[in-house]
Scaffold this motif. Sequence first.
Motif, PDB file in Angstrom:
ATOM      1  N   SER A  45       0.822  -1.214   0.000  1.00 17.93           N
ATOM      2  CA  SER A  45       0.000   0.000   0.000  1.00 17.93           C
ATOM      3  C   SER A  45       0.854   1.262   0.000  1.00 17.93           C
ATOM      4  CB  SER A  45      -0.927   0.008   1.213  1.00 17.93           C
ATOM      5  OG  SER A  45      -0.191   0.119   2.430  1.00 17.93           O
ATOM      6  N   ALA A  46       2.167   1.108   0.142  1.00 17.14           N
ATOM      7  CA  ALA A  46       3.077   2.253   0.155  1.00 17.14           C
ATOM      8  C   ALA A  46       4.211   1.987  -0.820  1.00 17.14           C
ATOM      9  CB  ALA A  46       3.623   2.468   1.565  1.00 17.14           C
ATOM     10  N   PRO A  47       4.871   3.033  -1.301  1.00 11.27           N
ATOM     11  CA  PRO A  47       6.024   2.819  -2.177  1.00 11.27           C
ATOM     12  C   PRO A  47       7.083   1.953  -1.504  1.00 11.27           C
ATOM     13  CG  PRO A  47       5.325   5.114  -2.253  1.00 11.27           C
ATOM     14  CD  PRO A  47       4.548   4.466  -1.139  1.00 11.27           C
ATOM     15  N   THR A 106       5.948   1.172  -6.975  1.00 17.28           N
ATOM     16  CA  THR A 106       4.579   1.408  -6.516  1.00 17.28           C
ATOM     17  C   THR A 106       3.659   0.434  -7.211  1.00 17.28           C
ATOM     18  OG1 THR A 106       5.086   3.769  -6.256  1.00 17.28           O
ATOM     19  CG2 THR A 106       2.759   3.120  -6.249  1.00 17.28           C
ATOM     20  N   SER A 115      -0.117  -0.948  -8.228  1.00 17.65           N
ATOM     21  CA  SER A 115      -1.445  -0.405  -8.452  1.00 17.65           C
ATOM     22  C   SER A 115      -2.451  -1.094  -7.547  1.00 17.65           C
ATOM     23  CB  SER A 115      -1.865  -0.583  -9.909  1.00 17.65           C
ATOM     24  OG  SER A 115      -2.108  -1.949 -10.189  1.00 17.65           O
ATOM     25  N   THR A 126       4.717   0.269 -11.043  1.00 17.84           N
ATOM     26  CA  THR A 126       5.477   1.396 -11.566  1.00 17.84           C
ATOM     27  C   THR A 126       6.828   1.457 -10.872  1.00 17.84           C
ATOM     28  OG1 THR A 126       3.508   2.674 -12.132  1.00 17.84           O
ATOM     29  CG2 THR A 126       5.555   3.900 -11.845  1.00 17.84           C
ATOM     30  N   THR A 138       5.822   1.724 -16.211  1.00 18.40           N
ATOM     31  CA  THR A 138       4.687   0.970 -15.678  1.00 18.40           C
ATOM     32  C   THR A 138       4.418  -0.239 -16.561  1.00 18.40           C
ATOM     33  OG1 THR A 138       3.677   2.965 -14.751  1.00 18.40           O
ATOM     34  CG2 THR A 138       2.244   1.060 -15.067  1.00 18.40           C
TER      35      THR A 138
END
Length: 275
Positions: free
Chosen positions: A103-105, A118, A120, A128, A262
């Motif tokens: 849920s976080a980078p 990151t 999706s 990404t 991405t």
Amino acid sequence: MTYPFLKGHGTENDFVLLPDHDGSVHGDLSADRVRALCDRRAGIGGDGVLRVIRTTAIEAGRGQDAEWFMDYHNHDGSLSEMCGNGIRVFARHLVEEGLADGSAPIPVGTRDGVKVLTLSDGPDGLVTADLGTPTVLGATEVSVPGHTWTAQHVDMGNPHAVAFVDDLDDAGPLLEAPAHDPAVYPAGVNVEFVLRRGPRHVAMRVHERGSGETRSCGTGACAVMVATALADGAPRGTAYTIDLPGGTLSITWTQDDRVLMTGPALIVARGTTAL
């Protein structure tokens, strides 16, 4: 000795993943073992090996501001600084195994420094990767039997030569590395052959050093995007679509001089092996 492995791919650029969190399973991962794992007839098969290890457990990762390090080895056993498709698969594995919070980078250490991934929120499996700032190093030349092209030298943490062609078939079978200037690329080079398909849309083939022609190369696609955007005079923030034999990537060179890629990343198998 048997040990666990996983198999994953990003746009059909495929990898064997080796969990080795504290570095006690594989020690100094040998080139012979990498080649055995990547062998498509006698091994598991892959374009390279991703060892999943903590930054504190490998000399190349110490001091990097990330918990995990992607220890990447090419198909032939040689080391590489970065792998754009591989690092997306690496991040997918970390999240699926509960080793990172998707849920976080997610920062991941590499031989080219820390990259940030990151995931999706949707069901498409897209990841990404922020691959940092490209370095554009001017014109060079590459050739295959019967053809020679001017190429753009772009460094994405690893070296690339990007050549625009009239037909992707002009690159030939790519069974051998395209000829290049060894003074410019003393450690070899990834060579991309690029065909325009429309506005902000190109197709490419790639010969990767240490692996041969592959179905996809993430850093290569980023180098292609940078070279194409420069040729087009495109403003920063323009998204380009890059078609590869194994799938499609979307790449943007941002206003703050970073390249964002991405694309999909999938884990497709797991097991144990004695290779």
